[in-house]
Scaffold this motif. Structure first.
Motif, mmCIF file in Angstrom:
data_model
loop_
_atom_site.group_PDB
_atom_site.id
_atom_site.type_symbol
_atom_site.label_atom_id
_atom_site.label_comp_id
_atom_site.label_asym_id
_atom_site.label_seq_id
_atom_site.Cartn_x
_atom_site.Cartn_y
_atom_site.Cartn_z
ATOM 1 N N ARG A 153 -0.737 -1.872 -6.660
ATOM 2 C CA ARG A 153 -1.841 -1.051 -7.184
ATOM 3 C C ARG A 153 -2.383 -1.635 -8.480
ATOM 4 O O ARG A 153 -3.597 -1.673 -8.696
ATOM 5 N N LEU A 154 -1.482 -2.096 -9.333
ATOM 6 C CA LEU A 154 -1.907 -2.703 -10.590
ATOM 7 C C LEU A 154 -2.772 -3.938 -10.357
ATOM 8 O O LEU A 154 -3.656 -4.249 -11.145
ATOM 9 N N LEU A 155 -2.488 -4.638 -9.261
ATOM 10 C CA LEU A 155 -3.184 -5.891 -8.980
ATOM 11 C C LEU A 155 -4.318 -5.719 -7.973
ATOM 12 O O LEU A 155 -4.877 -6.712 -7.495
ATOM 13 N N ASP A 156 -4.648 -4.470 -7.631
ATOM 14 C CA ASP A 156 -5.727 -4.191 -6.672
ATOM 15 C C ASP A 156 -5.477 -4.854 -5.321
ATOM 16 O O ASP A 156 -6.391 -5.428 -4.712
ATOM 17 N N ILE A 157 -4.244 -4.781 -4.860
ATOM 18 C CA ILE A 157 -3.863 -5.386 -3.589
ATOM 19 C C ILE A 157 -3.826 -4.321 -2.501
ATOM 20 O O ILE A 157 -3.269 -3.236 -2.694
ATOM 21 N N THR A 158 -4.406 -4.626 -1.369
ATOM 22 C CA THR A 158 -4.381 -3.704 -0.237
ATOM 23 C C THR A 158 -2.987 -3.674 0.372
ATOM 24 O O THR A 158 -2.391 -4.715 0.652
ATOM 25 N N VAL A 159 -2.460 -2.472 0.568
ATOM 26 C CA VAL A 159 -1.128 -2.282 1.149
ATOM 27 C C VAL A 159 -1.273 -1.601 2.503
ATOM 28 O O VAL A 159 -1.988 -0.594 2.630
ATOM 29 N N THR A 160 -0.612 -2.145 3.500
ATOM 30 C CA THR A 160 -0.576 -1.537 4.823
ATOM 31 C C THR A 160 0.863 -1.177 5.148
ATOM 32 O O THR A 160 1.753 -2.041 5.081
ATOM 33 N N ALA A 161 1.091 0.079 5.484
ATOM 34 C CA ALA A 161 2.447 0.557 5.747
ATOM 35 C C ALA A 161 2.834 0.300 7.196
ATOM 36 O O ALA A 161 2.049 0.512 8.116
ATOM 37 N N VAL A 162 4.067 -0.174 7.383
ATOM 38 C CA VAL A 162 4.672 -0.289 8.712
ATOM 39 C C VAL A 162 5.754 0.780 8.775
ATOM 40 O O VAL A 162 6.820 0.634 8.172
ATOM 41 N N GLU A 163 5.456 1.874 9.461
ATOM 42 C CA GLU A 163 6.352 3.026 9.437
ATOM 43 C C GLU A 163 7.679 2.723 10.133
ATOM 44 O O GLU A 163 7.713 2.172 11.234
ATOM 45 N N GLU A 164 8.773 3.101 9.480
ATOM 46 C CA GLU A 164 10.087 3.016 10.112
ATOM 47 C C GLU A 164 10.226 4.131 11.148
ATOM 48 O O GLU A 164 9.716 5.229 10.963
ATOM 49 N N ARG A 165 10.938 3.820 12.208
ATOM 50 C CA ARG A 165 11.230 4.856 13.198
ATOM 51 C C ARG A 165 12.500 5.596 12.786
ATOM 52 O O ARG A 165 13.143 5.259 11.801
#
Length: 585
Positions: free
Chosen positions: A301-313
Motif C-alpha cells: 500500500r505504501l508503494l502503490d502496488i496492486t495486490v491480488t489475493a489468492v484465497e486459502e481453502r
C-alpha cells in the motif's frame, strides 16, 4: 461516554435523553459540523483556529461556534472572533491562575485577558467584539516572536492530500486493536503476536556481543578494525552475512553465498526492499495468499502496488488457485511479479503448506516466470522437525527467502535478512545479484542495519554453532505446550456437540503462535469491544488480514505471550462471549 470511540450515535442518544444545551467538541471539518447539527447539537466546539472559517461558514448562524483550545492572550480571542468564532474556551490560563493564587488568581487572569482584548480592539480600530470580522486578518503570518506558540496559526494539512495509505482501513483497525488492549488492561489478550521474553537473559546481551568481538579478533581484525565495525555505519548489505549463510546451511539446508544475503531492519524492511525492486509499474501485480500478514500488504500500500489475493481453502493453500489467479491477471493485461506466502504455521491462520504443495508452488512459479516470496518466521519456534523451506527446494532461483531473528534470537534487535540470489543482467550484459540491487535501495532507506544489533545476533549464532533450532528448543516446547493447552481448553469449554450446534469450529495447527476460530456472528470491532468490556478477553478480527475482504466471521487467537493459567481463564471467558453472541444473534 468516556470511551475514546464515542460516535454520532452517542450524541443522538444524549440529545433524545436530555433538554440541556448540548455542545459537540472535537469538530475538525465542515462535514463534522454539519453532522453535529444533524445529531442535534446546540453548539459546536472547533479544535483548530485554521478550521474555524470553513466551519463557521457551514454552520451559518444555526448555532454558536466556539474555539476549544489555544487561547492565551486577548489578541488570540480577537483573532478567533475574526475567524468566525462566537466565543472561546479558556483552558491553561485559568488553571495556571488557579495554581498560583486560587480564586484570586483566576480573577486576575480573566481581568488581564479582558483588558488585553480591549487593547486589541482599540489597536485595530474595532468598535466592539461583535464587529470583529475577516477584514481584521492579515494574509501573511506574523513573526513567531510576536505571539506564543499555541496562538500561531499553523498550516493545516488535509488528510485527502496525504498518501492514500494513511487512510487505509488496516492502519485504523490495528490502531483500534492497540487502543482496546490499552483501555482494557485487565483483560486477557489473545491478540499480540510477539514472542515471550522469559527465555532471554539480559546479561547475555553483553556476552553475545563479546563473543562476536572475539570472533572478529580471531579472524585477524585489529583493534581499530573492530572499533570501526562496531561504531561506524558498516556495509549497507550487512557485516554478518557469512555467519547467517553458515546458519542457513546448517539449519535450513539453504546453501547460498553470503553475497546473496542482505541484512535488514527486521523482515519488514526486507519486504519493502524486495517489492520496491520488483514492481516497476501499474501493470505489475503482487499475489498474496489470503488471509495474509498485514506487513506485506501494508508495504504494498505504501508503494502503490496492486495486490491480488489468492484465497486459502479450508484445507489450506491450493496451487490450482494460484495458477488460476496468475492466468486471470495475465488476461487482464497485467504482469504477476511475485507471490507472497508464509508456508509454516502462518500468521494469521496458523496453516502449514503440505510437502507436495511446497514442490509444486516452486515449479509453478518457475514455469510462469514469477518469484516466490517465502516468509517463515515461526519455523524455529515450533515443536518437531520442520518441513523443508521453499528455498531449500529451489533449483531455479525462483524463491526469495525472507528471514528474521526477531522470533528466535533477539526480538528487540530487529535484525532480519533477505536471501536474493537471483541473477540480474543490465543492458550491457553485466550480471549481478538481486541482493546487490536491494542493497542499493536500502542505502536510501535505512543506510545500514545497526552494527550493535548485528553483533548481538551474530554472537548468539556463534555461541550456538549456527543452529537456531538448538538455541530454540526450550522456546519451541513452550509454544507447543501453550498451543496444545489452548486447543484442549477450547475443547473442554466448548465440546464438539455444543460447537456443532452453535456453528463454531477451529483449526488445529501443529506449531507457531496462531489459530483461527470460526463463529456464526460478525467478529468485528464492535464485537471485540463487547468481548473486552463485558467478558475481559481480547482477540483479533480475522477480517484485518483479508486484503480484498473476507474473514468477517472468524477470529485470530495468539498463544505466544500467555501462561497456562491465563490460557485456561482466557478460553473460558472467550467461550462465554461466544455463547452470548450466538444467543444474541
Amino acid at each position: 461516554m468516556l470511551d475514546a470511540h464515542a460516535g454520532w450515535s452517542h450524541v443522538e442518544r444524549l440529545r433524545s435523553a436530555s433538554s440541556l444545551a448540548l455542545l459537540v467538541a472535537g469538530v475538525h471539518t465542515a462535514a463534522d459540523a454539519e453532522r453535529a447539527l444533524e445529531a442535534g447539537a446546540d453548539g459546536i466546539v472547533a479544535e483548530a483556529l485554521a478550521a474555524l472559517p470553513e466551519i463557521a461558514s457551514t454552520v451559518a448562524g444555526r448555532c454558536p461556534v466556539l474555539l476549544g483550545k489555544g487561547i492565551r492572550l486577548g489578541s488570540d480571542v480577537l483573532a478567533s472572533l475574526a475567524h468566525g468564532a462566537d466565543a472561546v474556551f479558556l483552558e491553561r490560563p485559568v488553571l495556571e491562575g488557579l495554581l498560583v493564587d486560587d480564586r484570586e488568581g483566576v480573577a486576575d487572569v480573566l481581568e488581564g485577558l479582558a483588558q488585553e482584548l480591549r487593547e486589541a480592539l482599540a489597536f485595530t480600530g474595532t468598535g466592539s467584539a461583535a464587529d470583529a470580522g475577516a477584514a481584521l486578518l492579515r494574509s501573511e503570518p506574523r513573526p513567531a516572536s510576536a505571539q506564543p506558540a499555541e496562538a500561531v496559526s499553523s498550516p493545516v494539512l488535509r488528510k485527502a492530500d496525504l498518501h492514500a495509505s494513511v487512510s487505509d482501513p488496516v492502519l485504523d483497525t490495528m490502531n483500534f486493536l492497540n487502543e482496546v488492549t490499552h483501555h482494557y488492561c485487565d483483560a486477557i489478550s489473545f491478540a499480540p503476536g510477539r514472542p515471550y521474553d522469559g527465555f532471554f537473559d539480559t546479561e547475555q546481551i553483553i556476552t553475545h556481543i563479546r563473543r562476536y568481538l572475539d570472533h572478529l579478533a580471531e579472524q585477524g581484525s585489529s583493534a581499530q578494525q573492530i572499533r570501526t565495525a562496531m561504531y561506524q555505519y558498516g556495509p549497507t548489505a550487512g557485516q554478518i552475512r557469512e555467519i547467517i549463510a553458515d546458519s542457513l546451511r546448517k539449519d535450513e539446508d539453504i546453501d547460498v553465498p553470503p553475497e546473496s544475503i542482505v541484512v535488514t531492519v527486521g523482515a519488514q524492511e526486507a519486504m519493502l526492499l524486495v517489492l520496491r525492486a520488483l514492481i516497476t509499474g501499474p501493470e505489475d501485480v503482487l499475489l498474496v495468499a489470503s488471509p495474509c500478514y498485514v506487513g506485506i500488504t501494508g508495504a504494498a500500500r505504501l508503494l502503490d502496488i496492486t495486490v491480488t489475493a489468492v484465497e486459502e481453502r479450508e484445507d489450506g493453500f491450493s496451487c490450482d488457485d494460484l495458477e488460476t489467479a496468475i492466468r486471470q491477471e495475465q488476461a487482464r493485461g497485467r504482469r504477476p511479479r511475485a507471490f507472497y506466502i508464509v508456508p509454516d504455521h502462518s500468521n494469521p491462520s496458523g496453516t502449514t503448506m503440505s510437502p507436495e504443495n511446497r514442490t509444486a508452488v516452486v515449479e509453478l512459479a518457475a514455469r510462469h516466470g514469477i518469484l516466490v516470496l517465502e516468509d517463515s518466521p515461526y519455523r524455529m519456534v515450533s515443536p518437531g522437525k520442520p518441513l523443508p523451506t521453499l528455498k531449500s527446494l529451489d533449483r531455479t532461483r525462483t524463491v526469495v527467502h525472507l528471514g528474521s531473528f526477531a522470533k528466535t534470537v533477539f526480538p528487540g534487535a530487529r535484525v532480519g535478512f533477505a536471501v536474493a540470489d537471483q541473477r540480474v543482467v543490465d543492458d550491457c550484459g553485466r550480471a549481478g545479484l538481486l541482493a546487490d540491487e536491494l542493497a542499493k535501495i536500502k542505502s536510501m532507506v535505512t543506510v545500514n542495519t545497526s552494527s550493535l544489533s548485528q553483533a548481538a545476533v551474530a554472537g548468539t549464532l556463534l555461541a550456538a554453532g549456527g543452529r537456531v533450532s538448538e538455541l530454540n528448543t526450550e522456546a519451541a516446547a513452550y509454544y507447543g505446550d501453550a498451543l496444545r493447552a489452548t486447543l484442549r481448553s477450547l475443547d473442554r469449554h466448548l465440546p464438539a456437540e455444543r460447537r456443532k450446534f452453535l456453528g463454531v469450529r477451529w483449526n488445529e495447527p501443529t506449531g507457531g503462535f496462531f489459530l483461527t476460530v470460526h463463529v456464526p456472528f460478525p467478529a468485528d470491532n464492535a464485537a471485540l469491544t463487547r468481548s473486552a468490556q463485558q467478558f475481559g478477553v481480547i482477540w483479533t478480527p480475522m477480517s484485518y488480514f483479508f486484503p480484498q475482504g473476507g474473514g468477517h466471521h472468524a477470529i485470530r487467537l495468539s498463544i505466544s505471550y500467555l501462561t497456562t493459567a491465563e490460557i485456561e481463564e482466557g478460553t473460558a471467558r472467550l467461550v462465554r462471549f461466544i455463547e452470548a453472541e450466538c444467543a444474541a444473534s
